[in-house]
Design a protein around this motif. Structure first.
Motif, PDB file in Angstrom:
ATOM      1  N   GLN A 170       0.844  -1.201   0.000  1.00  0.00           N
ATOM      2  CA  GLN A 170       0.000   0.000   0.000  1.00  0.00           C
ATOM      3  C   GLN A 170       0.876   1.247   0.000  1.00  0.00           C
ATOM      4  N   SER A 171       1.938   1.223   0.789  1.00  0.00           N
ATOM      5  CA  SER A 171       2.870   2.349   0.842  1.00  0.00           C
ATOM      6  C   SER A 171       3.493   2.589  -0.534  1.00  0.00           C
ATOM      7  N   GLU A 172       3.870   1.539  -1.213  1.00  0.00           N
ATOM      8  CA  GLU A 172       4.450   1.644  -2.558  1.00  0.00           C
ATOM      9  C   GLU A 172       3.415   2.193  -3.549  1.00  0.00           C
ATOM     10  N   TYR A 173       2.181   1.755  -3.448  1.00  0.00           N
ATOM     11  CA  TYR A 173       1.065   2.228  -4.276  1.00  0.00           C
ATOM     12  C   TYR A 173       0.886   3.737  -4.091  1.00  0.00           C
ATOM     13  N   TYR A 174       0.848   4.201  -2.850  1.00  0.00           N
ATOM     14  CA  TYR A 174       0.696   5.635  -2.572  1.00  0.00           C
ATOM     15  C   TYR A 174       1.915   6.418  -3.044  1.00  0.00           C
ATOM     16  N   LYS A 175       3.104   5.839  -2.907  1.00  0.00           N
ATOM     17  CA  LYS A 175       4.329   6.499  -3.377  1.00  0.00           C
ATOM     18  C   LYS A 175       4.272   6.683  -4.893  1.00  0.00           C
ATOM     19  N   ASN A 176       3.836   5.661  -5.617  1.00  0.00           N
ATOM     20  CA  ASN A 176       3.706   5.757  -7.081  1.00  0.00           C
ATOM     21  C   ASN A 176       2.719   6.855  -7.478  1.00  0.00           C
ATOM     22  N   LEU A 177       1.591   6.933  -6.758  1.00  0.00           N
ATOM     23  CA  LEU A 177       0.614   7.988  -7.050  1.00  0.00           C
ATOM     24  C   LEU A 177       1.205   9.362  -6.724  1.00  0.00           C
ATOM     25  N   GLY A 178       1.966   9.460  -5.646  1.00  0.00           N
ATOM     26  CA  GLY A 178       2.606  10.714  -5.270  1.00  0.00           C
ATOM     27  C   GLY A 178       3.575  11.203  -6.332  1.00  0.00           C
ATOM     28  N   GLU A 179       4.257  10.278  -6.991  1.00  0.00           N
ATOM     29  CA  GLU A 179       5.175  10.645  -8.073  1.00  0.00           C
ATOM     30  C   GLU A 179       4.425  11.300  -9.228  1.00  0.00           C
ATOM     31  N   VAL A 180       3.238  10.823  -9.520  1.00  0.00           N
ATOM     32  CA  VAL A 180       2.415  11.415 -10.580  1.00  0.00           C
ATOM     33  C   VAL A 180       1.877  12.765 -10.112  1.00  0.00           C
ATOM     34  N   ILE A 181       1.348  12.813  -8.914  1.00  0.00           N
ATOM     35  CA  ILE A 181       0.688  14.005  -8.378  1.00  0.00           C
ATOM     36  C   ILE A 181       1.629  15.203  -8.289  1.00  0.00           C
ATOM     37  N   LYS A 182       2.902  14.975  -8.031  1.00  0.00           N
ATOM     38  CA  LYS A 182       3.828  16.099  -7.853  1.00  0.00           C
ATOM     39  C   LYS A 182       3.967  16.947  -9.115  1.00  0.00           C
ATOM     40  N   ASN A 183       3.477  16.461 -10.253  1.00  0.00           N
ATOM     41  CA  ASN A 183       3.542  17.202 -11.512  1.00  0.00           C
ATOM     42  C   ASN A 183       2.307  18.066 -11.767  1.00  0.00           C
ATOM     43  N   TYR A 184       1.397  18.146 -10.791  1.00  0.00           N
ATOM     44  CA  TYR A 184       0.140  18.880 -10.970  1.00  0.00           C
ATOM     45  C   TYR A 184      -0.005  19.995  -9.948  1.00  0.00           C
ATOM     46  N   ASP A 185      -0.829  20.987 -10.302  1.00  0.00           N
ATOM     47  CA  ASP A 185      -1.086  22.122  -9.419  1.00  0.00           C
ATOM     48  C   ASP A 185      -2.302  21.879  -8.536  1.00  0.00           C
ATOM     49  N   GLU A 186      -3.285  21.156  -9.072  1.00  0.00           N
ATOM     50  CA  GLU A 186      -4.476  20.836  -8.285  1.00  0.00           C
ATOM     51  C   GLU A 186      -4.899  19.412  -8.559  1.00  0.00           C
ATOM     52  N   VAL A 187      -5.289  18.718  -7.473  1.00  0.00           N
ATOM     53  CA  VAL A 187      -5.657  17.306  -7.539  1.00  0.00           C
ATOM     54  C   VAL A 187      -7.005  17.115  -6.866  1.00  0.00           C
ATOM     55  N   LEU A 188      -7.875  16.355  -7.528  1.00  0.00           N
ATOM     56  CA  LEU A 188      -9.149  15.949  -6.943  1.00  0.00           C
ATOM     57  C   LEU A 188      -9.061  14.449  -6.691  1.00  0.00           C
ATOM     58  N   LEU A 189      -9.117  14.043  -5.418  1.00  0.00           N
ATOM     59  CA  LEU A 189      -9.126  12.634  -5.035  1.00  0.00           C
ATOM     60  C   LEU A 189     -10.559  12.261  -4.696  1.00  0.00           C
ATOM     61  N   PHE A 190     -11.091  11.223  -5.336  1.00  0.00           N
ATOM     62  CA  PHE A 190     -12.457  10.818  -5.043  1.00  0.00           C
ATOM     63  C   PHE A 190     -12.596   9.309  -5.169  1.00  0.00           C
ATOM     64  N   GLY A 191     -13.595   8.779  -4.485  1.00  0.00           N
ATOM     65  CA  GLY A 191     -13.832   7.345  -4.512  1.00  0.00           C
ATOM     66  C   GLY A 191     -14.591   6.892  -3.280  1.00  0.00           C
TER      67      GLY A 191
END
Length: 129
Positions: A59-80
């Motif tokens: 799970q930590s690795e999964y969140y780290k991978n998402l964090g790598e993508v997110i750092k390239n954006y100015d605004e993020v909407l997380l939903f689910g």
């Protein structure tokens, strides 16, 4: 001045659907957690403690991978539908690379891909982007 970048992420604990808000049609990229049902069964067969450790690590690795993508954006909407989005947000807040990113969380049910795209479009168009 560069144009701001926006992304919507529908997620649960096993999969995330990443949808960049910049053009029509929105394309979805899928990122999956490596902790599958099969991995859970294999680890559980050895010991419950091992299963929980393996799940936490993946799970930590999964969140780290998402964090790598997110750092390239100015605004993020997380939903689910699950608490995974809050867990990801807590993980991101612990990392100084994400402090300037505006992150919003919305609780939703399971959605089809078209519903996810419409949700992202509606959110960012209401925000005036």
């Amino acid at each position: 001045m560069t144009q701001a970048r926006y992304i919507g992420i529908w997620m649960d604990h096993s999969v995330a659907h990443l949808m960049e808000y910049k053009h029509d049609p929105i394309e979805t990229i899928t990122v999956a957690s490596k902790f599958t049902h099969q991995a859970k069964e294999n680890a559980l067969g050895k010991s419950e403690n091992l299963m929980h450790n393996k799940e936490q690590h993946q799970q930590s690795e999964y969140y780290k991978n998402l964090g790598e993508v997110i750092k390239n954006y100015d605004e993020v909407l997380l939903f689910g539908p699950t608490s995974a989005k809050v867990e990801l947000l807590n993980s991101l807040r612990a990392d100084h690379l994400h402090t300037t990113i505006k992150i919003k969380i919305r609780q939703t049910d399971k959605m089809t891909e078209n519903q996810q795209h419409a949700f992202v479009k509606e959110h960012f168009s209401k925000e005036g982007f």
